[in-house]
Design a protein around this motif. Structure first.
Motif, PDB file in Angstrom:
ATOM      1  N   THR A   9       5.884  34.837 -22.278  1.00 46.86           N
ATOM      2  CA  THR A   9       6.940  34.289 -21.421  1.00 46.86           C
ATOM      3  C   THR A   9       7.967  33.646 -22.346  1.00 46.86           C
ATOM      4  N   CYS A  10       9.180  33.487 -21.816  1.00 45.86           N
ATOM      5  CA  CYS A  10      10.237  32.854 -22.615  1.00 45.86           C
ATOM      6  C   CYS A  10       9.889  31.385 -22.822  1.00 45.86           C
ATOM      7  N   ALA A  11       9.988  30.932 -24.061  1.00 37.93           N
ATOM      8  CA  ALA A  11       9.638  29.536 -24.370  1.00 37.93           C
ATOM      9  C   ALA A  11      10.620  28.552 -23.732  1.00 37.93           C
ATOM     10  N   LEU A  12      11.822  29.021 -23.415  1.00 34.28           N
ATOM     11  CA  LEU A  12      12.821  28.094 -22.885  1.00 34.28           C
ATOM     12  C   LEU A  12      12.902  28.078 -21.365  1.00 34.28           C
ATOM     13  N   CYS A  13      12.822  29.267 -20.719  1.00 34.60           N
ATOM     14  CA  CYS A  13      12.999  29.278 -19.260  1.00 34.60           C
ATOM     15  C   CYS A  13      11.764  29.799 -18.541  1.00 34.60           C
ATOM     16  N   ALA A  14      10.719  30.138 -19.290  1.00 35.27           N
ATOM     17  CA  ALA A  14       9.438  30.586 -18.734  1.00 35.27           C
ATOM     18  C   ALA A  14       9.505  31.941 -18.029  1.00 35.27           C
ATOM     19  N   ILE A  42      11.710  34.164 -27.006  1.00 34.69           N
ATOM     20  CA  ILE A  42      12.596  33.786 -25.895  1.00 34.69           C
ATOM     21  C   ILE A  42      13.264  35.034 -25.318  1.00 34.69           C
ATOM     22  N   CYS A  43      13.771  34.890 -24.085  1.00 37.17           N
ATOM     23  CA  CYS A  43      14.374  36.036 -23.411  1.00 37.17           C
ATOM     24  C   CYS A  43      15.808  36.238 -23.903  1.00 37.17           C
ATOM     25  N   ALA A  44      16.371  37.404 -23.563  1.00 36.85           N
ATOM     26  CA  ALA A  44      17.725  37.744 -24.015  1.00 36.85           C
ATOM     27  C   ALA A  44      18.743  36.733 -23.492  1.00 36.85           C
ATOM     28  N   ALA A  45      18.576  36.296 -22.237  1.00 40.70           N
ATOM     29  CA  ALA A  45      19.552  35.359 -21.652  1.00 40.70           C
ATOM     30  C   ALA A  45      19.544  34.041 -22.418  1.00 40.70           C
ATOM     31  N   CYS A  46      18.358  33.517 -22.703  1.00 42.73           N
ATOM     32  CA  CYS A  46      18.282  32.239 -23.438  1.00 42.73           C
ATOM     33  C   CYS A  46      18.797  32.388 -24.866  1.00 42.73           C
ATOM     34  N   ASN A  47      18.511  33.530 -25.440  1.00 43.07           N
ATOM     35  CA  ASN A  47      19.006  33.780 -26.797  1.00 43.07           C
ATOM     36  C   ASN A  47      20.540  33.770 -26.804  1.00 43.07           C
TER      37      ASN A  47
HETATM   38 ZN   LIG Z   1      14.612  32.410 -21.238  1.00 40.92          ZN
END
Ligand SMILES: [Zn+2]
Length: 399
Positions: A9-14, A42-47
């Motif tokens: 899962t994304c470390a920032l937004c789960a 992390i996911c592309a959006a958070c990146n």
């Molecule tokens: Zn994310």
């Protein structure tokens, strides 16, 4: 290299990481020469929304090192950076290590109907444009003739440069903590174990989980000639600690406390890279640090100044030497090409030995400002002193 993280899962937004939102994240920012990547962090959006901005700010603050060493990136060049000499002259430091004047300028003198123009420009096209502009004031100037007769000289810095050697601000600091977390992720530590780091990345008012690590030498048998980036991880459930040590360009050193209380698996790992060549290096880290020392670093009560100066003394001469080597090579190649073109050859052509005397004379003509600069610099006092955070920066300006 990619490691599997059980979370996925994304470390920032789960958000659950899958083929649609997976993002290739550099553990150490690629903008400063990092190569190792992970797709399970992390996911592309958070990146896109956070990662890039944080890393860009870190890269901006460390740009002198990137430019001086000639760091290459996957995408885009290292941007030029404004630097200043200690006598206040502004200059642009380019990614190839050369410098250009911040403000182009020209002086025109007219005596007995003869016009002399002196132009300080960043490149030859700019000099041509300034020549045309000068004709508006002095219509007698023959621009085409002046272009042909123009004498191009390199100018070398006579005043030492002033360079910022600290990192700060919420964005650059988050890039550092993100690197610690990304590395923990590649080592198989679940994101949720890293509550202190996660809280800091997710909430703007969370306490900072890291500090400047200059009161403890983490790198065993520090290499004397290489400039490295390194990131290390140590988790000890008995002591309840999960720490990451990060070092950029051998100078910027940080200790990140990833967890408030760690109860996961024991872990001890490190990764180091020469940011110029991309070559991985082996490095041993010393984790024999006491709880009191950790607390002083992370709480910011440790006196970082003496250690920071010691680090600067170690690394700056290495960076300067690398930059000087690049400069020497560039100046010689340019002089060779200048001599070849002046004799009517194309760069790369074989030069008949009958031309060698004239060829060498032309090379010396072109090399002369650089050689004078070397002589002048040899008369200057040592570059760096404890009391004085200024040092000599070698580089040329195009004139
Ligand atoms: Zn994310």
């Amino acid at each position: 290299m990619n490691a599997i993280n059980a979370d996925a899962t994304c470390a920032l937004c789960a958000a659950l990481l899958d083929a649609r939102n997976r993002s290739k994240e550099h553990v150490i920012p690629n903008a400063i020469g990092g190569r190792l990547t992970t797709q399970t962090f992390i996911c592309a959006a958070c990146n896109n929304t956070h990662g890039h901005a944080w890393d860009a700010e870190l890269a901006r603050q460390t740009n002198w090192f990137s430019s001086s060493l000639g760091i290459t990136r996957h995408r885009g060049e290292v941007p030029k950076e404004r630097v200043q000499t200690i006598d206040g002259t502004g200059l642009w430091l380019r990614s190839d290590g050369t410098m250009a004047p911040e403000h182009p300028r020209s002086e025109v003198h007219e005596t007995d109907g003869k016009v002399t123009i002196q132009i300080v420009a960043r490149n030859i096209d700019e000099a041509h444009r300034m020549l045309k502009a000068a004709r508006r004031k002095f219509p007698s100037i023959d621009v085409e003739k002046a272009k042909q007769e123009m004498e191009v000289k390199d100018e070398f810095l006579s005043s030492p440069l002033h360079v910022q050697l600290q990192i700060g601000g919420p964005e650059a600091c988050r890039s550092i903590v993100k690197t610690a977390l990304a590395y923990a992720s590649t080592c198989g530590v679940p994101h949720l174990c890293c509550d202190a780091a996660l809280g800091y990345l997710q909430h703007i008012d969370s306490p900072s989980p890291f500090g400047f690590a200059y009161t403890f030498e983490f790198v065993k048998a520090r290499p004397s000639e290489t400039v490295l980036h390194c990131v290390g991880l140590m988790g000890d459930p008995k002591r309840g600690i999960l720490l990451s040590y990060i070092e950029y360009f051998g100078h910027f050193r940080f200790l990140v406390r990833l967890a408030t209380h760690y109860s996961g698996e024991p872990v001890n790992a490190s990764y180091a890279i020469d940011p110029v060549s991309g070559k991985e290096e082996h490095i041993d880290l010393d984790w024999n640090i006491s709880d009191d020392q950790i607390r002083a670093i992370v709480d910011g009560t440790a006196d970082v100044y003496p250690g920071m100066m010691k680090a600067a003394h170690h690394i700056i001469p290495i960076v300067l030497k690398r930059n000087e080597d690049r400069q020497r090579q560039r100046v010689i190649v340019e002089a060779f090409e200048y001599a070849a073109v002046s004799l009517g050859f194309r760069p790369g052509d074989a030069i008949p030995t009958a031309h060698s005397e004239r060829f060498v004379a032309l090379m010396m003509e072109k090399l002369s400002p650089y050689l004078h600069h070397l002589v002048a610099r040899s008369n200057r006092p040592p570059a760096l002193s404890d009391a004085d955070p200024f040092w000599n920066g070698p580089s040329s300006q195009d004139a």
